[in-house]
Design a protein around this motif. Structure first.
Motif, PDB file in Angstrom:
ATOM      1  N   PHE A  39       0.821  -1.215   0.000  1.00 11.35           N
ATOM      2  CA  PHE A  39       0.000   0.000   0.000  1.00 11.35           C
ATOM      3  C   PHE A  39       0.857   1.268   0.000  1.00 11.35           C
ATOM      4  CE2 PHE A  39      -2.373  -2.608   3.414  1.00 11.35           C
ATOM      5  CZ  PHE A  39      -2.883  -3.480   2.468  1.00 11.35           C
ATOM      6  N   TYR A  40       2.026   1.175   0.650  1.00  9.19           N
ATOM      7  CA  TYR A  40       2.847   2.360   0.877  1.00  9.19           C
ATOM      8  C   TYR A  40       3.879   2.595  -0.231  1.00  9.19           C
ATOM      9  CZ  TYR A  40       0.964   1.359   5.511  1.00  9.19           C
ATOM     10  OH  TYR A  40       0.113   1.081   6.563  1.00  9.19           O
ATOM     11  N   LEU A  41       4.063   1.617  -1.102  1.00 10.67           N
ATOM     12  CA  LEU A  41       5.100   1.712  -2.128  1.00 10.67           C
ATOM     13  C   LEU A  41       4.581   2.365  -3.399  1.00 10.67           C
ATOM     14  CD1 LEU A  41       6.766  -1.833  -1.977  1.00 10.67           C
ATOM     15  CD2 LEU A  41       7.482   0.254  -0.797  1.00 10.67           C
ATOM     16  N   PRO A  42       5.376   3.184  -4.070  1.00 13.76           N
ATOM     17  CA  PRO A  42       5.005   3.621  -5.416  1.00 13.76           C
ATOM     18  C   PRO A  42       4.884   2.402  -6.329  1.00 13.76           C
ATOM     19  CG  PRO A  42       6.865   4.898  -4.566  1.00 13.76           C
ATOM     20  CD  PRO A  42       6.654   3.748  -3.620  1.00 13.76           C
ATOM     21  N   PRO A  43       4.044   2.459  -7.354  1.00 22.78           N
ATOM     22  CA  PRO A  43       3.860   1.297  -8.239  1.00 22.78           C
ATOM     23  C   PRO A  43       5.173   0.757  -8.798  1.00 22.78           C
ATOM     24  CG  PRO A  43       2.186   2.944  -8.684  1.00 22.78           C
ATOM     25  CD  PRO A  43       3.134   3.568  -7.706  1.00 22.78           C
ATOM     26  N   ALA A  44       6.093   1.641  -9.161  1.00 22.53           N
ATOM     27  CA  ALA A  44       7.364   1.177  -9.724  1.00 22.53           C
ATOM     28  C   ALA A  44       8.152   0.364  -8.707  1.00 22.53           C
ATOM     29  CB  ALA A  44       8.199   2.366 -10.204  1.00 22.53           C
ATOM     30  N   ALA A  45       8.070   0.743  -7.434  1.00 24.85           N
ATOM     31  CA  ALA A  45       8.784   0.007  -6.399  1.00 24.85           C
ATOM     32  C   ALA A  45       8.155  -1.366  -6.183  1.00 24.85           C
ATOM     33  CB  ALA A  45       8.782   0.800  -5.096  1.00 24.85           C
ATOM     34  N   GLU A  46       6.834  -1.440  -6.270  1.00 21.39           N
ATOM     35  CA  GLU A  46       6.167  -2.742  -6.159  1.00 21.39           C
ATOM     36  C   GLU A  46       6.576  -3.648  -7.311  1.00 21.39           C
ATOM     37  OE1 GLU A  46       1.679  -4.655  -6.493  1.00 21.39           O
ATOM     38  OE2 GLU A  46       1.899  -2.697  -5.542  1.00 21.39           O
TER      39      GLU A  46
END
Length: 298
Positions: free
Chosen positions: A184-191
Motif C-alpha cells: 500500500f505504501y510503495l510507489p507502483p514502480a517500487a512494487e
C-alpha cells in the motif's frame, strides 16, 4: 514496562502503523478464541510513547468489538497474522526452503514465536530505526529466536538486494518471501521492482505471499469507519500514508512469469476460520486481496 529510549523509529509516518498492528495482535492474543498469539506484541505497544496508552486487551475498549478500530480492524490484523503464519509454516514444512525473507518486517516476531524447521534462516528487512526499537524491546525480554534471525537495516528504496546478499542469502536455494501490509505504501514502480526481483532471486520451490488493494480510487472510502476511527482515536490517517497511484497487476505478472498464483479476499478466510471481519457497507477492506504464489521446480 519502561519506555523504550530507541522508539524514534516507530514514532511517526509508516513506522507508527507497525505499532497499530502490534496492538491488534496483542488484543487478538488475549482473546479466548484467538486465531494467532503473539506474546511480544503488547510489549512493543507499551514501550513506545506514541502507543503507550493504547489498548492491548479488548476489555480495555469501552465499546469492545463494536469499536471499528479495536474491534473489526484489529480482528482483520489478527486474521491476517494467522493466515500468513500458516502460509510460512506450510511453505517451509512442505519444501526444502529454509530461507525466509520478511519485507518491511516492522515489529514482526515470527522469528521468535513460530516453530521453524532446523536450519531455517529468517531475514528481516526494514529501516534501521524500526529494527533498533524491536531489538531493544526483545532484548529487554531476553527473547530467544526459534530460527537463525538476520536483521537487515535497509530502506526498501535503497539497494536491499545487495544488503540481502551480504547477509548470506543464497539465490540458488529455495526461499519463502512475505510482504505483509507493505505494498500500500510503495510507489507502483517500487512494487513492480520488488516482484520482478523476487522472481529473479527465486529458484524453483520458492513461495511468496503479499497483500494488495484493488480499488481504483482509495479515496472513495475516505469516510469508511475503519479509516475515520483510526484517525480519530490514534491520529493515524492511513490515506495520507498510502500511495494513491494505480497499482500494477502483480499477481498477473507472477502468473506470466510461470508462478502458480492464488488471490483471495480476507473474507474467504473469515468464513474458513469462523471468525474475523465480513463485508459491510462503505468497507475499506473491500479491495484488499491476499496473494499466494509458488514457483514450480524445473
Amino acid at each position: 514496562m519502561p519506555r523504550n529510549t530507541g522508539a524514534e523509529g516507530v514514532e511517526g509516518g509508516v513506522g507508527v502503523t507497525a505499532l497499530l498492528v502490534a496492538a491488534a495482535r496483542a488484543i487478538e492474543t488475549h482473546r479466548d478464541d484467538a486465531l494467532a498469539r503473539d506474546v511480544y506484541a503488547e510489549h512493543f505497544v507499551l514501550a513506545a510513547p506514541a502507543s503507550a496508552g493504547w489498548p492491548v486487551r479488548i476489555h480495555q475498549v469501552e465499546d469492545g468489538d463494536a469499536n471499528p478500530l479495536w474491534g473489526r480492524f484489529a480482528r482483520y490484523f489478527g486474521l491476517r497474522t494467522r493466515v500468513l503464519d500458516d502460509f510460512l509454516l506450510r511453505a517451509v514444512h512442505t519444501s526444502s526452503a529454509r530461507q525466509v525473507v520478511l519485507f518491511g518486517a516492522g515489529l514482526d516476531s515470527r522469528a521468535f514465536r513460530l516453530a521453524w524447521p532446523a536450519g531455517t534462516v529468517v531475514f528481516e528487512i526494514d529501516r534501521a530505526g524500526v529494527l533498533a526499537f524491536k531489538h531493544e524491546v526483545l532484548d529487554g525480554l531476553s527473547a530467544a529466536p526459534s530460527a537463525a534471525r538476520v536483521p537487515i537495516p535497509v530502506d526498501l528504496r535503497a539497494d536491499w538486494v545487495a544488503a540481502l546478499a551480504d547477509a548470506g542469502f543464497d539465490p540458488a536455494a529455495p526461499s519463502v518471501w512475505l510482504a505483509e501490509g507493505l505494498m500500500f505504501y510503495l510507489p507502483p514502480a517500487a512494487e513492480t521492482y520488488l516482484i520482478d526481483t523476487v522472481d529473479r532471486l527465486s529458484t524453483g520451490g520458492s513461495a511468496l505471499a503479499f497483500e494488495v488493494k484493488l480499488e481504483k480510487d482509495l479515496l472513495a472510502y475516505r469516510d469508511s469507519p475503519l479509516y475515520t476511527s483510526t484517525a480519530d482515536q490514534i491520529g493515524i490517517d492511513l490515506l495520507t500514508l498510502f500511495d494513491l497511484e494505480p497499482r500494477p497487476d502483480s499477481a498477473g505478472d507472477l502468473t506470466g512469469k510461470g508462478w502458480s498464483t492464488a488471490v483471495h479476499t480476507p473474507f474467504d478466510f473469515t468464513r474458513h476460520h469462523g471468525r474475523g471481519p465480513l463485508p459491510e457497507q462503505n468497507d475499506a477492506l473491500a479491495g484488499n486481496r491476499w496473494v499466494f504464489a509458488t514457483k514450480p521446480r524445473a
